[in-house]
Design a protein around this motif. Structure first.
Motif, PDB file in Angstrom:
ATOM      1  N   UNK A   1      25.821  63.963  41.073  1.00  0.00           N
ATOM      2  CA  UNK A   1      25.725  65.310  41.643  1.00  0.00           C
ATOM      3  C   UNK A   1      27.069  66.034  41.664  1.00  0.00           C
ATOM      4  N   UNK A   2      28.125  65.417  41.141  1.00  0.00           N
ATOM      5  CA  UNK A   2      29.475  65.980  41.254  1.00  0.00           C
ATOM      6  C   UNK A   2      30.016  66.554  39.936  1.00  0.00           C
ATOM      7  N   UNK A   3      29.125  67.071  39.099  1.00  0.00           N
ATOM      8  CA  UNK A   3      29.538  67.679  37.834  1.00  0.00           C
ATOM      9  C   UNK A   3      30.510  68.829  38.076  1.00  0.00           C
ATOM     10  N   UNK A   4      30.248  69.656  39.090  1.00  0.00           N
ATOM     11  CA  UNK A   4      31.118  70.802  39.369  1.00  0.00           C
ATOM     12  C   UNK A   4      32.551  70.348  39.659  1.00  0.00           C
TER      13      UNK A   4
ATOM     14  N   UNK B   1      33.357  61.826  49.593  1.00  0.00           N
ATOM     15  CA  UNK B   1      32.110  61.329  49.024  1.00  0.00           C
ATOM     16  C   UNK B   1      32.129  60.981  47.540  1.00  0.00           C
ATOM     17  N   UNK B   2      33.201  60.354  47.037  1.00  0.00           N
ATOM     18  CA  UNK B   2      33.098  59.867  45.664  1.00  0.00           C
ATOM     19  C   UNK B   2      32.106  58.706  45.632  1.00  0.00           C
ATOM     20  N   UNK B   3      31.616  58.373  44.477  1.00  0.00           N
ATOM     21  CA  UNK B   3      30.725  57.221  44.347  1.00  0.00           C
ATOM     22  C   UNK B   3      31.501  55.935  44.635  1.00  0.00           C
ATOM     23  N   UNK B   4      32.750  55.904  44.197  1.00  0.00           N
ATOM     24  CA  UNK B   4      33.664  54.798  44.497  1.00  0.00           C
ATOM     25  C   UNK B   4      35.082  55.352  44.451  1.00  0.00           C
ATOM     26  N   UNK B   5      36.001  54.680  45.102  1.00  0.00           N
ATOM     27  CA  UNK B   5      37.397  55.103  45.036  1.00  0.00           C
ATOM     28  C   UNK B   5      38.298  53.878  45.023  1.00  0.00           C
TER      29      UNK B   5
ATOM     30  N   UNK C   1      26.213  54.344  47.909  1.00  0.00           N
ATOM     31  CA  UNK C   1      25.029  54.339  47.048  1.00  0.00           C
ATOM     32  C   UNK C   1      24.912  55.671  46.330  1.00  0.00           C
ATOM     33  N   UNK C   2      24.270  55.654  45.172  1.00  0.00           N
ATOM     34  CA  UNK C   2      24.012  56.886  44.438  1.00  0.00           C
ATOM     35  C   UNK C   2      24.065  56.678  42.947  1.00  0.00           C
TER      36      UNK C   2
ATOM     37  N   UNK D   1      21.215  54.579  39.817  1.00  0.00           N
ATOM     38  CA  UNK D   1      21.771  53.476  40.602  1.00  0.00           C
ATOM     39  C   UNK D   1      21.051  52.157  40.327  1.00  0.00           C
ATOM     40  N   UNK D   2      19.759  52.212  40.096  1.00  0.00           N
ATOM     41  CA  UNK D   2      19.030  50.964  39.863  1.00  0.00           C
ATOM     42  C   UNK D   2      19.395  50.331  38.516  1.00  0.00           C
TER      43      UNK D   2
END
Length: 178
Positions: free
Chosen positions: A88-91, A121-125, A153-154, A169-170
């Motif tokens: 969801x973070x394309x922008x 809210x990154x997916x990971x950092x 998660x995401x 994610x799955x």
């Protein structure tokens, strides 16, 4: 005697080869991340898709930064965070790639990490201190020692064939095997 037509043809072949090389690399799907750090005068973010783990002991990661990137020179010797982006973070990816599109109320929000700033809210950092830097042609390869990290998660944002896509994610990871 030099044949000017041969030089022009060689230039086209070289450009064509470079274009084909880039297209070939584009067939490899990669994740998308933003490298964040505090420069001498301001905070920077650079969108990358060249990010990889290097070592578990010590925990090291590598990011490849184009020398043509405006903030390239300021990253040298500075702590940084690799923010792996969610689908969801394309922008955000576009924003830090120099393609503005965020509304003023969507300005990137940062968290002050213990080592370096990270995006919210990154997916990971992975918060890193500088480990080494290597010449990589038109890029610099920055290795960082990971001091702090986390994930949520995401779905993951990915890049393949010159466009963004999502990895569900799955379909990610082997956390249950660890």
């Amino acid at each position: 005697m030099v044949n000017p037509g041969a030089a022009a043809e060689a230039g086209r072949a070289s450009g064509s080869r470079s274009h084909h090389f880039r297209g070939s690399l584009g067939r490899f799907a990669t994740g998308v991340a933003v490298v964040g750090f505090d420069g001498a005068t301001k905070r920077h973010g650079i969108t990358v898709n060249s990010f990889t783990s290097v070592s578990l002991e010590p925990p090291l990661v590598l990011v490849s930064i184009a020398r043509s990137t405006r903030a390239h020179d300021e990253l040298a010797g500075r702590p940084f965070t690799v923010n792996v982006l969610g689908a969801e973070q394309v922008a955000l990816a576009l924003h830090f790639a120099g393609k503005p599109g965020l509304a003023s109320d969507e300005e990137p929000l940062w968290v002050e990490g213990p080592t370096a700033p990270r995006l919210t809210r990154p997916l990971a950092y992975f918060e890193c201190t500088p480990w080494a830097a290597y010449d990589g042609g038109d890029h610099t390869l920055y290795l960082g020692e990971v001091l702090d990290f986390g994930y949520r998660s995401g779905d993951a944002l990915a890049f393949q064939g010159g466009r963004f896509t999502a990895l569900r994610e799955d379909q990610l990871g082997v956390d249950d095997l660890l």
